[in-house]
Design a protein around this motif. Structure first.
Motif, mmCIF file in Angstrom:
data_model
loop_
_atom_site.group_PDB
_atom_site.id
_atom_site.type_symbol
_atom_site.label_atom_id
_atom_site.label_comp_id
_atom_site.label_asym_id
_atom_site.label_seq_id
_atom_site.Cartn_x
_atom_site.Cartn_y
_atom_site.Cartn_z
ATOM 1 N N SER A 172 30.661 -26.408 82.985
ATOM 2 C CA SER A 172 29.333 -25.955 83.404
ATOM 3 C C SER A 172 28.284 -26.996 83.046
ATOM 4 C CB SER A 172 28.983 -24.631 82.732
ATOM 5 O OG SER A 172 28.817 -24.817 81.340
ATOM 6 N N LEU A 173 27.141 -26.934 83.732
ATOM 7 C CA LEU A 173 26.044 -27.849 83.419
ATOM 8 C C LEU A 173 25.596 -27.674 81.974
ATOM 9 C CD1 LEU A 173 23.724 -27.762 86.562
ATOM 10 C CD2 LEU A 173 25.280 -29.568 85.848
ATOM 11 N N THR A 174 25.553 -26.420 81.521
ATOM 12 C CA THR A 174 25.105 -26.155 80.148
ATOM 13 C C THR A 174 26.032 -26.807 79.139
ATOM 14 O OG1 THR A 174 24.086 -24.067 80.802
ATOM 15 C CG2 THR A 174 24.596 -24.343 78.466
ATOM 16 N N LEU A 182 21.658 -36.115 77.058
ATOM 17 C CA LEU A 182 21.326 -35.974 78.471
ATOM 18 C C LEU A 182 21.544 -37.306 79.168
ATOM 19 C CD1 LEU A 182 20.272 -33.997 80.582
ATOM 20 C CD2 LEU A 182 17.981 -34.813 80.097
ATOM 21 N N PHE A 183 22.261 -37.274 80.295
ATOM 22 C CA PHE A 183 22.583 -38.460 81.082
ATOM 23 C C PHE A 183 23.462 -39.438 80.306
ATOM 24 C CE2 PHE A 183 18.305 -37.483 83.103
ATOM 25 C CZ PHE A 183 18.893 -36.722 84.103
ATOM 26 N N SER A 184 24.359 -38.915 79.469
ATOM 27 C CA SER A 184 25.321 -39.778 78.799
ATOM 28 C C SER A 184 26.444 -38.929 78.234
ATOM 29 C CB SER A 184 24.654 -40.559 77.662
ATOM 30 O OG SER A 184 25.597 -41.411 77.028
ATOM 31 N N LEU A 185 27.600 -39.562 78.031
ATOM 32 C CA LEU A 185 28.685 -38.910 77.306
ATOM 33 C C LEU A 185 28.290 -38.745 75.840
ATOM 34 C CD1 LEU A 185 31.586 -41.022 78.823
ATOM 35 C CD2 LEU A 185 31.250 -38.574 79.196
ATOM 36 N N LEU A 479 19.070 -27.087 81.531
ATOM 37 C CA LEU A 479 18.513 -28.191 82.298
ATOM 38 C C LEU A 479 17.318 -27.766 83.143
ATOM 39 C CD1 LEU A 479 21.845 -29.889 83.402
ATOM 40 C CD2 LEU A 479 20.348 -30.513 81.522
ATOM 41 N N LYS A 480 17.364 -26.537 83.674
ATOM 42 C CA LYS A 480 16.242 -26.076 84.493
ATOM 43 C C LYS A 480 14.966 -26.056 83.668
ATOM 44 C CE LYS A 480 14.730 -22.209 87.437
ATOM 45 N NZ LYS A 480 14.709 -22.889 88.751
ATOM 46 N N TYR A 481 15.049 -25.499 82.455
ATOM 47 C CA TYR A 481 13.852 -25.426 81.627
ATOM 48 C C TYR A 481 13.434 -26.790 81.113
ATOM 49 C CZ TYR A 481 10.879 -21.529 80.661
ATOM 50 O OH TYR A 481 9.870 -20.620 80.748
ATOM 51 N N ILE A 482 14.393 -27.692 80.918
ATOM 52 C CA ILE A 482 14.043 -29.059 80.514
ATOM 53 C C ILE A 482 13.107 -29.679 81.549
ATOM 54 C CG2 ILE A 482 14.969 -31.402 80.286
ATOM 55 C CD1 ILE A 482 17.394 -30.127 78.858
ATOM 56 N N THR A 483 13.418 -29.474 82.839
ATOM 57 C CA THR A 483 12.558 -30.052 83.884
ATOM 58 C C THR A 483 11.174 -29.422 83.863
ATOM 59 O OG1 THR A 483 13.252 -28.499 85.644
ATOM 60 C CG2 THR A 483 14.560 -30.505 85.348
ATOM 61 N N ALA A 511 14.230 -36.782 88.963
ATOM 62 C CA ALA A 511 15.652 -37.056 89.209
ATOM 63 C C ALA A 511 16.515 -35.891 88.731
ATOM 64 C CB ALA A 511 16.065 -38.351 88.497
ATOM 65 N N LEU A 512 16.193 -35.338 87.555
ATOM 66 C CA LEU A 512 16.975 -34.227 87.013
ATOM 67 C C LEU A 512 16.833 -32.984 87.893
ATOM 68 C CD1 LEU A 512 18.755 -32.999 84.845
ATOM 69 C CD2 LEU A 512 16.719 -32.629 83.435
ATOM 70 N N SER A 513 15.634 -32.712 88.378
ATOM 71 C CA SER A 513 15.412 -31.544 89.248
ATOM 72 C C SER A 513 16.290 -31.614 90.487
ATOM 73 C CB SER A 513 13.941 -31.470 89.671
ATOM 74 O OG SER A 513 13.108 -31.256 88.573
ATOM 75 N N LYS A 514 16.382 -32.799 91.074
ATOM 76 C CA LYS A 514 17.183 -32.945 92.291
ATOM 77 C C LYS A 514 18.677 -32.815 91.973
ATOM 78 C CE LYS A 514 15.219 -35.485 95.669
ATOM 79 N NZ LYS A 514 14.779 -36.663 96.419
ATOM 80 N N LYS A 515 19.075 -33.308 90.794
ATOM 81 C CA LYS A 515 20.493 -33.234 90.430
ATOM 82 C C LYS A 515 20.958 -31.795 90.245
ATOM 83 C CE LYS A 515 21.018 -37.764 88.254
ATOM 84 N NZ LYS A 515 21.287 -38.491 87.012
ATOM 85 N N ILE A 516 20.094 -30.946 89.693
ATOM 86 C CA ILE A 516 20.511 -29.561 89.443
ATOM 87 C C ILE A 516 20.154 -28.640 90.605
ATOM 88 C CG2 ILE A 516 20.359 -29.844 86.952
ATOM 89 C CD1 ILE A 516 17.752 -28.268 86.992
ATOM 90 N N GLY A 517 19.580 -29.209 91.668
ATOM 91 C CA GLY A 517 19.293 -28.401 92.851
ATOM 92 C C GLY A 517 18.034 -27.563 92.743
#
Length: 721
Positions: A172-174, A182-185, A479-483, A511-517
């Motif tokens: 899951s994204l979470t 964020l944006f890394s392993l 991630l949604k709330y991060i944006t 960029a993050l908003s578009k990635k999570i739809g």
């Protein structure tokens, strides 16, 4: 001899006899199970003019799994991974690579490579936990397979022993966001991948779409491998031989023509080209390529076990255990995450008070109405729920208090039923106290309280709560709330005049908003970026951002939100002296405001319309705009714009005081330097504006490299001396 690193994606498991389904097949099966027939699916694949979808039929696998985990926290829906036990030729060749000492790294949850290692009479070891990655040292007794997103089965490195390690699966994204940076392993995985690539001759990528743009692709960009071979599977390519024809120049040329935020694979390849790395790109049959590279031409001659249950059958069985209301709630949650708020309202429009989902569904509706700026309707639902018996014992009670505080803070100051600012703040603090006492997530509380403080010009306090909100949202992987929080932080920086910092956060959040739809939030960021472009003098870029954001709102059925975009678009056309276009945009903005409950910028719009009418000599219309603004507004923004408007229409008016208040009380540097510039366009004498305001605005435009405005102010200042 140097090793290779082989990154093997889900595509390697497609071929028979493995027959492991790709994500889109699993998504489609899940959709068939959880979408009740009477709930309409989203619109299909509407594009916004560049490479990105305006959310419709497209749903990320990880996003869907996030939603399902509400009712299936153990993710039994993915237990079918364990049914697939028969490796194909790709797995045997990857097993040969691992046996020969190459690093075989995969995001796949299945253990088909380990199964192939066993069948070749070697002992596999799954490296899948953080400790495994951190403590890994080569061991001649076992062949490692590096499972970068976890594994359903973990082979221990002792003969054929394994254990179920479902908890390591980052499905899951979470889970991806919470366990990684964020944006890394995660640090352990990143260091091992970096070490492996440094020790190797090349990175070979097979069966991989490059869509892991939250962790794997950003990590590879940071690592900067010097030599990459990317194999794109070609269905019609020969299966019995390989003809190498490098397509890297063709692919890179195509990428250079792409606009907007690039997808994962394309972004990675572009960065590699910029770094000067060697890139080979082939369109081949994957099995033929791996066979040529590692020597396994055929499957071992042994009967394949029968698959007792496949993914489709398992999902159907899993779905039969869910009630209709559970399924509806899953769909509603998914729609909410995709910012499809009206669809959520449609789902819960007929909920009965006897339903076990009654409180949760009505609260969901209240949240959607809030997002649609229908604050009064949201407040009515919240008050209705707060009057229920025993509501204080319900887990949602503090969330209801917080939402009541927030929607009341969005009411106009003169609304009859509005709570006072003291009552609103007391509600926020009470809700936060309860939530913190329950050790529950507070990031939405901190964020909305920060907004309340920002609107009352308590900037340092607002920054503190935004920081708290963002820290906790990162920890929880929301991630949604991060944006949302990033947008509020960027907007506050923008208002303070820290445009470069606002731009950096805005681009990251966009960029993050578009990635999570979350395309509604992407539209909000586009407006912010459009404003930054505008104040920097990049008018064409600002126009483009506005137009794309307006198109998003049309597709999402959220057109009232476009009021601020039409306003800014009008300013852009005014700036380039296309006054008829500016008037059309202002008219459309006013129409949107008339249909919206959120009128924070209405007086600014009326001021800009007044400015336009004065510029084109329409004085009667200018007076009409001035008279539309009320003298007794409680809102500071409205009061200041009305004062500016009256001042412009009053001969010899001294603007020093109102400009001081714009700069200090409203604390919006963007608005302040804009107003100074617009007063200069109207040829207002310098002594009525104040030299300090002229100098400040000139210096700011020079700092921003907005030479058009800087030169105009400079020339006007010289001519007036």
């Amino acid at each position: 001899m140097k090793k290779n690193v082989i990154l093997a994606g889900a595509g390697v498991s497609l071929d028979p006899p493995a027959n492991f389904p790709i994500a889109i097949r699993i998504i489609n099966q899940l959709k068939q199970v959880i979408w009740p027939n009477h709930i309409e699916l989203p619109k299909n694949d509407i594009r916004d003019g560049d490479i990105n979808k305006l959310e419709g039929d497209f749903i990320r696998f990880e996003q869907l799994i996030d939603t399902l985990s509400t009712y299936d926290p153990e993710l039994t829906v993915l237990d079918a991974v364990g049914y697939y036990q028969t490796p194909n030729l790709n797995h045997f060749n990857l097993a040969q690579a691992a046996i020969m000492g190459d690093y075989v790294i995969t995001p796949n949850f299945d253990s088909l490579i380990e199964q192939a290692i066993l069948k070749l009479n070697y002992i596999p070891k799954s490296i899948c936990t953080e400790n495994d990655f951190n403590e890994y040292t080569p061991n001649k007794e076992a062949v490692p397979v590096f499972k970068i997103h976890g594994s359903f089965f973990k082979y221990t490195g002792h003969r054929d022993e394994y254990e179920i390690k479902k908890e390591t699966m980052q499905a899951s994204l979470t889970s991806i966001a919470a366990r990684n940076s964020l944006f890394s392993l995660s640090e352990e995985k990143f260091h091992l991948l970096k070490k492996a690539i440094a020790e190797s001759d090349k990175l070979i990528i097979v069966g991989y779409s490059g869509s892991d743009d939250f962790d794997i692709i950003p990590s590879l960009i940071d690592i900067r491998p010097s030599h990459v071979v990317w194999i794109e599977h070609e269905m019609n390519a020969p299966k019995d031989h390989v003809t190498l024809e490098d397509k890297s120049e063709e692919v890179l040329s195509s990428i250079q023509k792409m606009a907007g935020v690039l997808p994962g694979k394309e972004n990675f390849l572009k960065h590699l080209a910029d770094f000067g790395s060697t890139i080979e790109y082939y369109r081949l049959n994957t099995a033929a390529y791996l066979s040529a590279l590692f020597g396994q031409k055929e499957l071992p001659d042994e009967p394949a076990p029968t698959l007792t249950l496949n993914f489709e059958q398992h999902i159907k069985s899993w779905g039969n255990k869910l009630s209709i209301e559970m399924k509806k709630d899953m769909v509603a949650r998914l729609y909410y995450d995709l910012s499809m708020y009206q669809e959520v309202l449609d789902i819960w429009g007929d909920i009965e008070p006897t339903s076990p989902m009654y409180i949760e569904s009505l609260f969901s509706c209240a949240k959607c109405l809030d997002q649609l700026s229908r604050y009064k309707e949201s407040a009515m639902i919240i008050d209705q729920l707060l009057q229920l018996d025993n509501i204080m014992k319900h887990p949602l009670y503090p969330l209801l208090l917080e939402k009541k505080a927030y929607v009341n803070s969005k009411f106009g100051e003169k609304e009859s039923n509005r709570l006072s600012n003291q009552e609103i703040e007391a509600l926020f603090l009470k809700a936060i106290d309860i939530q913190e006492g329950n050790n529950s997530n507070c990031f939405s509380f901190y964020n909305n309280y920060g907004l309340f403080l920002r609107d009352r010009n308590r900037i340092s306090e607002a920054e503190k709560y935004y920081d708290l909100a963002l820290k906790q949202a990162y920890e929880k992987g929301n991630l949604k709330y991060i944006t949302w929080i990033m947008n509020n932080q960027a907007t506050l920086l923008f208002d303070k005049g820290n445009f470069n910092q606002a731009l950096a956060i805005g681009n990251e959040g966009f960029a993050l908003s578009k990635k999570i739809g979350d395309y509604r939030q992407a539209g909000v960021f586009e407006n912010l970026l459009a404003n930054i472009c505008f104040i920097n003098g990049q008018i064409e870029d600002s126009i483009q951002y506005c137009k794309i954001s307006i198109q998003r709102d049309i597709v999402l059925g959220n057109e009232p939100d476009s009021s601020v975009n039409w306003l800014l678009l009008g300013e852009c056309y005014f700036e380039i002296e296309e006054y008829s276009e500016a008037r059309k945009c202002y008219d459309k903005s006013l129409l949107c405001f008339d249909n919206s409950a959120d009128k924070d910028f209405l007086y600014e719009l009326r001021f800009l319309r007044l400015l336009l009418f004065l510029t084109i000599g329409s004085f009667e219309n200018a007076w009409e705009e001035c008279n539309q603004m009320e003298d007794n507004s409680f809102d500071l923004r409205e009061t200041l714009f009305h004062t500016l408007a009256k001042g412009i229409m009053t001969p010899s008016y001294n603007f020093d005081e109102v400009l001081n208040r714009l700069q200090e009380d409203l604390n919006e540097i963007y608005v302040y330097i804009n107003m100074v510039y617009y007063l200069s366009l109207l040829e207002i004498p310098i002594e009525q504006i104040g030299k300090k305001h002229i100098y400040y605005a000139s210096d700011k435009f020079m700092e921003l490299k907005n030479w058009n405005r800087y030169n105009r102010l400079l020339a006007w200042n010289k001519n007036k001396k």
